[in-house]
Every structure is written in structure tokens, then in C-alpha cells.
Design a protein around this motif. Structure first.
Motif, PDB file in Angstrom:
ATOM      1  N   PHE A  91       0.865  -1.182   0.000  1.00  0.00           N
ATOM      2  CA  PHE A  91       0.000   0.000   0.000  1.00  0.00           C
ATOM      3  C   PHE A  91       0.899   1.228   0.000  1.00  0.00           C
ATOM      4  O   PHE A  91       1.768   1.347   0.856  1.00  0.00           O
ATOM      5  N   ARG A  92       0.680   2.120  -0.968  1.00  0.00           N
ATOM      6  CA  ARG A  92       1.499   3.340  -1.030  1.00  0.00           C
ATOM      7  C   ARG A  92       0.604   4.553  -0.846  1.00  0.00           C
ATOM      8  O   ARG A  92      -0.449   4.636  -1.478  1.00  0.00           O
ATOM      9  N   ALA A  93       1.049   5.473   0.001  1.00  0.00           N
ATOM     10  CA  ALA A  93       0.242   6.675   0.229  1.00  0.00           C
ATOM     11  C   ALA A  93       1.140   7.895   0.383  1.00  0.00           C
ATOM     12  O   ALA A  93       2.217   7.798   0.967  1.00  0.00           O
ATOM     13  N   PRO A  94       0.716   9.053  -0.144  1.00  0.00           N
ATOM     14  CA  PRO A  94       1.497  10.278   0.010  1.00  0.00           C
ATOM     15  C   PRO A  94       1.318  10.882   1.399  1.00  0.00           C
ATOM     16  O   PRO A  94       0.270  10.708   2.020  1.00  0.00           O
ATOM     17  N   ILE A  95       2.349  11.592   1.865  1.00  0.00           N
ATOM     18  CA  ILE A  95       2.268  12.348   3.121  1.00  0.00           C
ATOM     19  C   ILE A  95       1.936  13.791   2.730  1.00  0.00           C
ATOM     20  O   ILE A  95       2.695  14.414   1.989  1.00  0.00           O
ATOM     21  N   LEU A  96       0.825  14.288   3.200  1.00  0.00           N
ATOM     22  CA  LEU A  96       0.419  15.643   2.801  1.00  0.00           C
ATOM     23  C   LEU A  96       0.774  16.657   3.885  1.00  0.00           C
ATOM     24  O   LEU A  96       0.617  16.390   5.067  1.00  0.00           O
ATOM     25  N   THR A  97       1.265  17.814   3.442  1.00  0.00           N
ATOM     26  CA  THR A  97       1.655  18.853   4.400  1.00  0.00           C
ATOM     27  C   THR A  97       0.824  20.120   4.229  1.00  0.00           C
ATOM     28  O   THR A  97       0.883  21.008   5.066  1.00  0.00           O
ATOM     29  N   GLY A  98       0.106  20.216   3.108  1.00  0.00           N
ATOM     30  CA  GLY A  98      -0.626  21.455   2.830  1.00  0.00           C
ATOM     31  C   GLY A  98       0.261  22.522   2.213  1.00  0.00           C
ATOM     32  O   GLY A  98      -0.204  23.601   1.850  1.00  0.00           O
ATOM     33  N   MET A  99       1.572  22.234   2.078  1.00  0.00           N
ATOM     34  CA  MET A  99       2.490  23.232   1.520  1.00  0.00           C
ATOM     35  C   MET A  99       2.626  23.068   0.012  1.00  0.00           C
ATOM     36  O   MET A  99       2.841  24.026  -0.711  1.00  0.00           O
ATOM     37  N   ILE A 100       2.555  21.804  -0.422  1.00  0.00           N
ATOM     38  CA  ILE A 100       2.721  21.538  -1.846  1.00  0.00           C
ATOM     39  C   ILE A 100       1.345  21.204  -2.403  1.00  0.00           C
ATOM     40  O   ILE A 100       0.776  20.171  -2.069  1.00  0.00           O
ATOM     41  N   PRO A 101       0.791  22.076  -3.218  1.00  0.00           N
ATOM     42  CA  PRO A 101      -0.554  21.802  -3.708  1.00  0.00           C
ATOM     43  C   PRO A 101      -0.557  20.596  -4.643  1.00  0.00           C
ATOM     44  O   PRO A 101       0.358  20.443  -5.460  1.00  0.00           O
ATOM     45  N   ALA A 102      -1.556  19.725  -4.507  1.00  0.00           N
ATOM     46  CA  ALA A 102      -1.692  18.597  -5.421  1.00  0.00           C
ATOM     47  C   ALA A 102      -2.047  19.156  -6.793  1.00  0.00           C
ATOM     48  O   ALA A 102      -2.696  20.198  -6.903  1.00  0.00           O
ATOM     49  N   TYR A 103      -1.589  18.469  -7.841  1.00  0.00           N
ATOM     50  CA  TYR A 103      -1.906  18.925  -9.201  1.00  0.00           C
ATOM     51  C   TYR A 103      -3.411  18.857  -9.456  1.00  0.00           C
ATOM     52  O   TYR A 103      -3.950  19.600 -10.255  1.00  0.00           O
ATOM     53  N   VAL A 104      -4.091  17.920  -8.771  1.00  0.00           N
ATOM     54  CA  VAL A 104      -5.546  17.848  -8.881  1.00  0.00           C
ATOM     55  C   VAL A 104      -6.096  18.659  -7.703  1.00  0.00           C
ATOM     56  O   VAL A 104      -5.951  18.264  -6.548  1.00  0.00           O
ATOM     57  N   SER A 105      -6.690  19.795  -8.021  1.00  0.00           N
ATOM     58  CA  SER A 105      -6.992  20.759  -6.956  1.00  0.00           C
ATOM     59  C   SER A 105      -8.009  20.225  -5.936  1.00  0.00           C
ATOM     60  O   SER A 105      -8.018  20.654  -4.796  1.00  0.00           O
ATOM     61  N   GLY A 106      -8.857  19.275  -6.347  1.00  0.00           N
ATOM     62  CA  GLY A 106      -9.852  18.759  -5.417  1.00  0.00           C
ATOM     63  C   GLY A 106      -9.284  17.798  -4.377  1.00  0.00           C
ATOM     64  O   GLY A 106      -9.930  17.524  -3.365  1.00  0.00           O
ATOM     65  N   TRP A 107      -8.085  17.256  -4.595  1.00  0.00           N
ATOM     66  CA  TRP A 107      -7.541  16.245  -3.680  1.00  0.00           C
ATOM     67  C   TRP A 107      -7.054  16.888  -2.389  1.00  0.00           C
ATOM     68  O   TRP A 107      -6.077  17.625  -2.387  1.00  0.00           O
ATOM     69  N   LYS A 108      -7.757  16.591  -1.294  1.00  0.00           N
ATOM     70  CA  LYS A 108      -7.401  17.175  -0.006  1.00  0.00           C
ATOM     71  C   LYS A 108      -6.776  16.139   0.921  1.00  0.00           C
ATOM     72  O   LYS A 108      -6.089  16.485   1.872  1.00  0.00           O
ATOM     73  N   LYS A 109      -7.102  14.882   0.699  1.00  0.00           N
ATOM     74  CA  LYS A 109      -6.599  13.808   1.577  1.00  0.00           C
ATOM     75  C   LYS A 109      -5.803  12.813   0.737  1.00  0.00           C
ATOM     76  O   LYS A 109      -6.012  12.726  -0.481  1.00  0.00           O
ATOM     77  N   PRO A 110      -4.926  12.035   1.384  1.00  0.00           N
ATOM     78  CA  PRO A 110      -4.124  11.084   0.613  1.00  0.00           C
ATOM     79  C   PRO A 110      -4.981  10.024  -0.083  1.00  0.00           C
ATOM     80  O   PRO A 110      -6.030   9.633   0.432  1.00  0.00           O
ATOM     81  N   ILE A 111      -4.527   9.581  -1.241  1.00  0.00           N
ATOM     82  CA  ILE A 111      -5.137   8.429  -1.909  1.00  0.00           C
ATOM     83  C   ILE A 111      -4.124   7.294  -1.802  1.00  0.00           C
ATOM     84  O   ILE A 111      -2.962   7.459  -2.178  1.00  0.00           O
ATOM     85  N   THR A 112      -4.559   6.179  -1.232  1.00  0.00           N
ATOM     86  CA  THR A 112      -3.661   5.037  -1.049  1.00  0.00           C
ATOM     87  C   THR A 112      -3.906   4.028  -2.169  1.00  0.00           C
ATOM     88  O   THR A 112      -5.050   3.632  -2.398  1.00  0.00           O
ATOM     89  N   ILE A 113      -2.831   3.626  -2.827  1.00  0.00           N
ATOM     90  CA  ILE A 113      -2.964   2.617  -3.887  1.00  0.00           C
ATOM     91  C   ILE A 113      -2.521   1.262  -3.348  1.00  0.00           C
ATOM     92  O   ILE A 113      -1.450   1.139  -2.749  1.00  0.00           O
ATOM     93  N   ALA A 114      -3.365   0.254  -3.539  1.00  0.00           N
ATOM     94  CA  ALA A 114      -3.006  -1.129  -3.211  1.00  0.00           C
ATOM     95  C   ALA A 114      -2.839  -1.867  -4.534  1.00  0.00           C
ATOM     96  O   ALA A 114      -3.787  -1.972  -5.304  1.00  0.00           O
ATOM     97  N   ARG A 115      -1.631  -2.328  -4.781  1.00  0.00           N
ATOM     98  CA  ARG A 115      -1.365  -2.992  -6.058  1.00  0.00           C
ATOM     99  C   ARG A 115      -1.203  -4.493  -5.857  1.00  0.00           C
ATOM    100  O   ARG A 115      -0.431  -4.934  -5.005  1.00  0.00           O
ATOM    101  N   HIS A 116      -1.950  -5.271  -6.647  1.00  0.00           N
ATOM    102  CA  HIS A 116      -1.789  -6.730  -6.590  1.00  0.00           C
ATOM    103  C   HIS A 116      -0.500  -7.092  -7.301  1.00  0.00           C
ATOM    104  O   HIS A 116      -0.438  -7.109  -8.519  1.00  0.00           O
ATOM    105  N   ALA A 117       0.545  -7.359  -6.552  1.00  0.00           N
ATOM    106  CA  ALA A 117       1.853  -7.548  -7.181  1.00  0.00           C
ATOM    107  C   ALA A 117       2.093  -9.014  -7.536  1.00  0.00           C
ATOM    108  O   ALA A 117       3.087  -9.610  -7.118  1.00  0.00           O
ATOM    109  N   TYR A 118       1.156  -9.616  -8.267  1.00  0.00           N
ATOM    110  CA  TYR A 118       1.370 -11.010  -8.675  1.00  0.00           C
ATOM    111  C   TYR A 118       0.695 -11.278 -10.027  1.00  0.00           C
ATOM    112  O   TYR A 118      -0.464 -10.910 -10.241  1.00  0.00           O
TER     113      TYR A 118
END
Ligand code: NAP
Ligand code: MG
Length: 398
Positions: free
Chosen positions: A107-134
Motif C-alpha cells: 500500500f502506497r500513500a502520500p504524506i500531505l503537508t498542505g504546503m505543496i498543492p496537489a496537481y488535482v486541486s480537489g484532492w485534499k486527503k491522501p489516496i492510497t494505492i493497493a497494487r496486486h503484485a502477482y
């Protein structure tokens, strides 16, 4: 202040710049406050080579025993590294070895600080990706079809079952590919996803393309639904979180319109593509965390980035580098928090929360490493100066 006590976790040291940061983080931010109790495994490349990579296997088994581990970034050797480190063999990726032992999902998730704006302006909280690695594309059999002819897909079962289906009657040259996956791996993936959603109290989305892939992707969808209904539905209701399945194209559209704050489970190829999209859109690879979760509840925390080789070569020349230690600090706090949660050790959980908060507060106050500074028009400080600033903030909050 008395130091916080804890039960043991597995500590896996690593390579290059992150190995330098590892020690600085322990000395400056952890051991002054916590009586660190770790089972130490040196996964640095020289020691992996000395032990014939046995140390990696031992570390994986130790995580199974203690249930929580924290890992520093490590070199995955290629031909150039074999020469550089005079290796006996081109050892396999430690992450791959440990993942195979734990049968886990990353599971990978970004750490948000509020200092670096996300390129997608609506994203306020982290999005966690779970990748089936098989499996899937990553274990495909493929070849070029040289001339007109018939391609078939056939199977011979150990019980005598036989299938054969025509894939295509080629009237000219072309290409052909065979993919597979197995129920046991899809089930483990599903369990890891449900269990991580409960741990982090986030909704879980799963996407595939079952309208087109009526057997293959449909199998993923059905296994997820069955495991959810049998083993997780009641717990999800209690936690106030939801699970839903949707088509991958619908998921992409919804993700773009969302404000974040959920886990998106993806098949292998989708996860490969989407995790890079998410990390780029949130601003910095140095601010991505990664946790490997096994279906039976073992957790291994690390930073998503590598050993930052280019900085290490500068460090070796005597330069003070401005490498960002935040994702590695979050790997430690993730492991300490999980240890605390499993043992009902509230002071340890609180310490982890406060250290996370101190990192974010330090960045928000304008003190940050070069990689972040250049994204928000500031001047970066060295890794050590950043760690000292975090420590000062942390001390105030303890
Ligand atoms: P990397 O170590 O992630 O670094 C790539 C570049 O990203 C760096 O040169 C740096 O850019 C920037 N960067 C990454 N993390 C940073 C941080 N914490 N602070 C500041 N900048 C950061 O990837 P790599 O150079 O491709 O791989 C190096 C080694 O790491 C390889 O031997 C690879 O096998 C290994 N690796 C290990 C893991 C793991 O253990 N999980 C994962 C990936 C790679 P600038 O140079 O422009 O500042
Ligand atoms: Mg990729």
C-alpha cells in the motif's frame, strides 16, 4: 522524561544515503525518547552478500514472528552493482524476497503537508494505492505470430480435464499473449486490502474490467465480494467504512472528482500505472510511504523511494546533502504506532503521532529539504538541520 518502553519490532537496515539517514533518525528522534527494542537485521548489500542473502530470509521470517517490521531502502543489484560491490551473485530484490515470505500486498500513500498543492486541486486527503503484485502481464507468455494460422488457448488438468479454444484465426502476422492469475493469490490480495482498510479506517474501492473480461476480471470481482460478505462485512459496518467494486474507467473518473481519503485496490498493471500517477500528482516521491500488509496481519513499513544514490556519492565527497528523511521517519512511526496498537501501548502510539505531527509542522513553518523547497519557492536546509528542527518541534509537544 522517562523513556517509552516497547515490545520488539524487526529493524532492517539498508544502503547508501538512506542508511546514513537511518542512523541520524534513530539518534536524533527515536532513542532519546523511546527505549527502542528491535531485532536488528543488516540488509545492507555487503552483509546480504556475506550471508548469501540468508539475512533477508531471516528478516522476513522474523516479521512473521513479531508481526511488525521497519525497513530502510536497499539496493536491488544489477550488473553495475555486482561490479561496484564485488558481489558473489546478483541477489534478488529484498522487497521481492520479503513479499514472497509474507505473501503481502503493498500500500502506497502520500504524506500531505498542505504546503505543496496537489496537481488535482480537489484532492485534499491522501489516496492510497493497493497494487496486486502477482501475475497478469508481469508473468505473461508472449510471442510474435510469424504468418497466417490458428492460435488456441489450451489447458490440460491433472484430473484429465481438457479445454481448447480458438483465440484467433490469423490471416497475417501478429502478436499473442497468455496471462494467468490464481485464486489463492487474489484471495490474499483481497484479505490484505480489507484488513488494511479496517486498520486505517478508510473506504476501499476495487476496480477491474469485468464487463469486457467476463472470466478473468470477473473472478477478481467475485472473490473480493465473497470474502467481503463472509469475513469483513460486519466489521466494516462497525467501523463505518464501505467497500465497493466499480469498473476501472469509472474508478478513474471518480478518483479525479474525489477529495481523496480512501484506498484504491488495483490489479497488477493498473496499480503499476496508477501509483506513479498518484505520487506524481501529489508532488514528491520523497513523501510517499509504503507498507506491506500480509493477509494474516503482519506489517512491514518503509519509504517508497530508493537509496538516493546520487546524494550518497555527493555525501561521500564530504558534502552535506539535503536528502528528505520524512518518508523514512514515517516508516518508523508507522511501525511504532502499529506495535503500540497491537500491544495496547498508548504512550508509544502517542509518540508516533507527535513525531509525524512534528515533521509536518516543521515543513509548514518553512523549514524543509531541497526537494520540497524547490516546489514552494523556499530555500532548502540540510538533512541534519531538518532533523534538528523536527526534534525541537517534537520536544515542545512532548
Ligand atoms: P531513488 O533512490 O528513489 O532516487 C531517485 C531520485 O529521486 C534521487 O536522485 C532524488 O533526485 C530523488 N529522491 C528520491 N528520494 C529522495 C529523498 N528522500 N530526498 C530527496 N530526493 C529524493 O531511486 P534510484 O536512484 O532509481 O535508485 C537508487 C537505488 O535504490 C537503486 O539501487 C535501487 O535498486 C534502490 N531502490 C530501492 C527501493 C526500496 O528499497 N524500496 C525502491 C526503489 C529503488 P535528485 O537526485 O534529483 O535530487
Ligand atoms: Mg511503475
Amino acid at each position: 522524561m522517562e523513556k517509552i518502553k516497547m515490545n520488539p519490532i524487526v529493524e532492517m537496515d539498508g544502503d547508501e544515503m538512506t542508511r546514513i539517514l537511518w542512523k541520524e533518525i534513530k539518534d536524533r528522534l527515536l532513542t532519546p525518547f523511546v527505549e527502542l527494542n528491535t531485532e536488528y537485521y543488516d540488509l545492507g548489500l555487503p552483509h546480504r552478500d556475506e550471508t548469501g542473502d540468508q539475512v533477508t530470509i531471516d528478516a522476513g521470517n522474523a516479521i512473521k514472528r513479531l508481526h511488525v517490521g521497519v525497513k530502510c531502502a536497499t539496493i536491488t543489484p544489477n550488473a553495475q552493482r555486482v561490479e561496484e560491490y564485488h558481489l558473489h551473485e546478483m541477489w534478488k530484490s529484498p522487497n521481492g524476497t520479503i513479499r514472497a515470505i509474507l505473501d503481502g500486498t503493498v500500500f502506497r500513500a502520500p504524506i500531505l503537508t498542505g504546503m505543496i498543492p496537489a496537481y488535482v486541486s480537489g484532492w485534499k486527503k491522501p489516496i492510497t494505492i493497493a497494487r496486486h503484485a502477482y501475475g497478469d502481464l508481469y508473468k505473461a507468455t508472449e510471442y510474435r505470430v510469424p504468418c497466417p494460422g490458428t492460435a488456441t488457448l489450451s489447458f490440460r488438468g491433472t484430473d484429465g480435464t481438457e479445454f481448447s479454444k480458438t483465440i484467433y484465426e490469423f490471416e497475417c502476422p501478429g502478436v499473442l499473449q497468455g496471462l494467468y492469475n490464481k485464486d489463492s493469490s487474489i484471495e490474499s490480495f483481497a484479505r490484505s486490502c480489507f484488513s488494511y482498510a479496517l486498520t486505517t479506517k478508510q473506504d476501499l474501492w476495487f476496480s477491474a474490467k469485468d464487463t469486457i473480461s467476463k472470466q478473468y476480471d470477473q473472478t477478481f470481482k467475485l472473490i473480493f465480494q465473497r470474502i467481503f460478505d463472509e469475513d469483513y462485512k460486519a466489521e466494516f459496518e462497525k467501523a463505518g467504512i464501505t467497500y465497493f467494486y466499480t469498473l476501472i474507467d469509472d474508478a478513474v473518473a471518480r478518483v479525479m472528482r474525489s477529495e481523496g481519503g480512501f484506498i484504491w485496490a488495483c490489479k497488477n498493471y493498473d496499480g503499476d500505472v496508477m501509483s506513479d500517477m498518484i505520487s506524481a500528482a501529489f508532488g514528491s516521491l520523497a513523501m510517499m510511504t509504503s507498507v506491506l500488509v500480509s493477509p494474516d496481519g503482519n506489517f512491514e513499513y518503509e519509504a517508497a523511494h530508493g537509496t538516493i544514490t546520487r546524494h550518497y556519492y555527493r555525501f561521500l565527497k564530504g558534502e552535506q546533502t539535503s536528502s528528505n528523511p520524512v518518508a523514512t521517519i514515517f516508516a518508523w512511526t508507522g511501525a511504532l504506532r502499529k506495535r503500540g496498537e497491537l500491544d495496547g501501548n498508548a504512550p508509544l502510539v502517542t509518540f508516533a503521532d507527535k513525531l509525524d505531527a512534528a515533521c509536518i509542522a516543521t515543513i509548514r513553518s518553512g523549514t524543509m529539504t531541497g526537494d520540497l523547497a524547490c516546489l514552494c519557492g523556499k530555500t532548502g536546509v540540510t538533512s541534519v538541520a531538518f532533523l534538528d528542527a523536527v526534534r525541537a518541534t517534537l520536544e515542545k509537544s512532548l
